[in-house]
Motif scaffolding. Structure first.
Motif, PDB file in Angstrom:
ATOM      1  N   LYS A 155      50.870  33.543  38.314  1.00 39.98           N
ATOM      2  CA  LYS A 155      52.324  32.584  37.535  1.00 39.98           C
ATOM      3  C   LYS A 155      52.817  31.427  37.594  1.00 39.98           C
ATOM      4  N   SER A 156      52.567  31.722  39.384  1.00 38.17           N
ATOM      5  CA  SER A 156      52.669  30.476  40.081  1.00 38.17           C
ATOM      6  C   SER A 156      51.963  29.061  40.135  1.00 38.17           C
ATOM      7  N   ASP A 157      50.733  28.893  39.731  1.00 41.46           N
ATOM      8  CA  ASP A 157      50.011  28.372  39.173  1.00 41.46           C
ATOM      9  C   ASP A 157      48.952  28.408  40.652  1.00 41.46           C
TER      10      ASP A 157
ATOM     11  N   HIS B 107      49.244  43.423  40.771  1.00 41.66           N
ATOM     12  CA  HIS B 107      50.892  42.841  40.738  1.00 41.66           C
ATOM     13  C   HIS B 107      51.052  41.459  41.488  1.00 41.66           C
ATOM     14  N   ILE B 108      50.475  41.296  42.492  1.00 37.72           N
ATOM     15  CA  ILE B 108      50.367  40.682  43.568  1.00 37.72           C
ATOM     16  C   ILE B 108      50.095  39.165  43.152  1.00 37.72           C
TER      17      ILE B 108
ATOM     18  N   GLU C 212      48.411  18.427  47.771  1.00 30.12           N
ATOM     19  CA  GLU C 212      48.749  18.208  46.382  1.00 30.12           C
ATOM     20  C   GLU C 212      49.479  19.620  46.395  1.00 30.12           C
ATOM     21  N   GLY C 213      49.350  20.765  47.495  1.00 29.29           N
ATOM     22  CA  GLY C 213      50.048  22.082  47.074  1.00 29.29           C
ATOM     23  C   GLY C 213      49.165  22.861  46.752  1.00 29.29           C
ATOM     24  N   GLN C 214      48.893  22.736  45.863  1.00 32.74           N
ATOM     25  CA  GLN C 214      47.779  23.604  44.749  1.00 32.74           C
ATOM     26  C   GLN C 214      47.186  24.160  46.002  1.00 32.74           C
TER      27      GLN C 214
END
Length: 147
Positions: free
Chosen positions: A132-134, A125-126, A87-89
């Protein structure tokens, strides 16, 4: 944190089976489309670049925090693994292994080093951007003292 501008120069040679280069101020690496996606596989693929950014950020953040806390590190190494579901996770696991100098380290140093293993990911930070992008990021590290 002050605004920072980063410039990368990217060149591609040929078609999808070709390859390219990506260059920054302090690095240069070959890039390529993975063989499984019809490319040559003769370079770093995008997921590897993403994971290497996460790994480098985590490790550099950890080293900075260890230095600030004057933890006497003898050796620090790390393996980072990533998985992607159909699913792209994406998930990333950092597995740092730290060895403290026997003659200079205390029990408190070992406790602080173990704490910093987790805090470094929270301050990377990365890693924050990826979260934040799951992207699921975890740390499974060990701290030991020289024999």
């Amino acid at each position: 944190m002050a605004k920072q501008k980063i410039t990368l120069n990217t060149t591609w040679y040929g078609n999808a089976k070709g390859n390219g280069d990506i260059k920054g101020d302090n690095f240069q690496t070959p890039i390529a489309i993975p063989i499984l996606k019809g490319g040559s596989g003769e370079g770093v693929e995008p997921k590897q670049l993403l994971m290497s950014s996460a790994a480098a950020c985590y490790l550099m953040t950890l080293v900075y925090m260890l230095d600030q806390n004057r933890i006497p590190v003898s050796e620090l190494s790390m393996v980072t693994e990533g998985d992607t579901t159909p699913e792209g996770q994406m998930s990333i696991i950092h597995r740092p292994q730290m060895i403290l100098r026997k003659l200079e380290s205390t029990t408190q140093d070992k406790i602080m080093a173990e704490t910093l293993l987790q805090r470094a990911e929270e301050n990377c930070h990365i890693g924050q951007l990826l979260t934040k992008s799951d992207v699921q990021i975890s740390v499974e590290g060990t701290v030991s003292v020289e024999a």
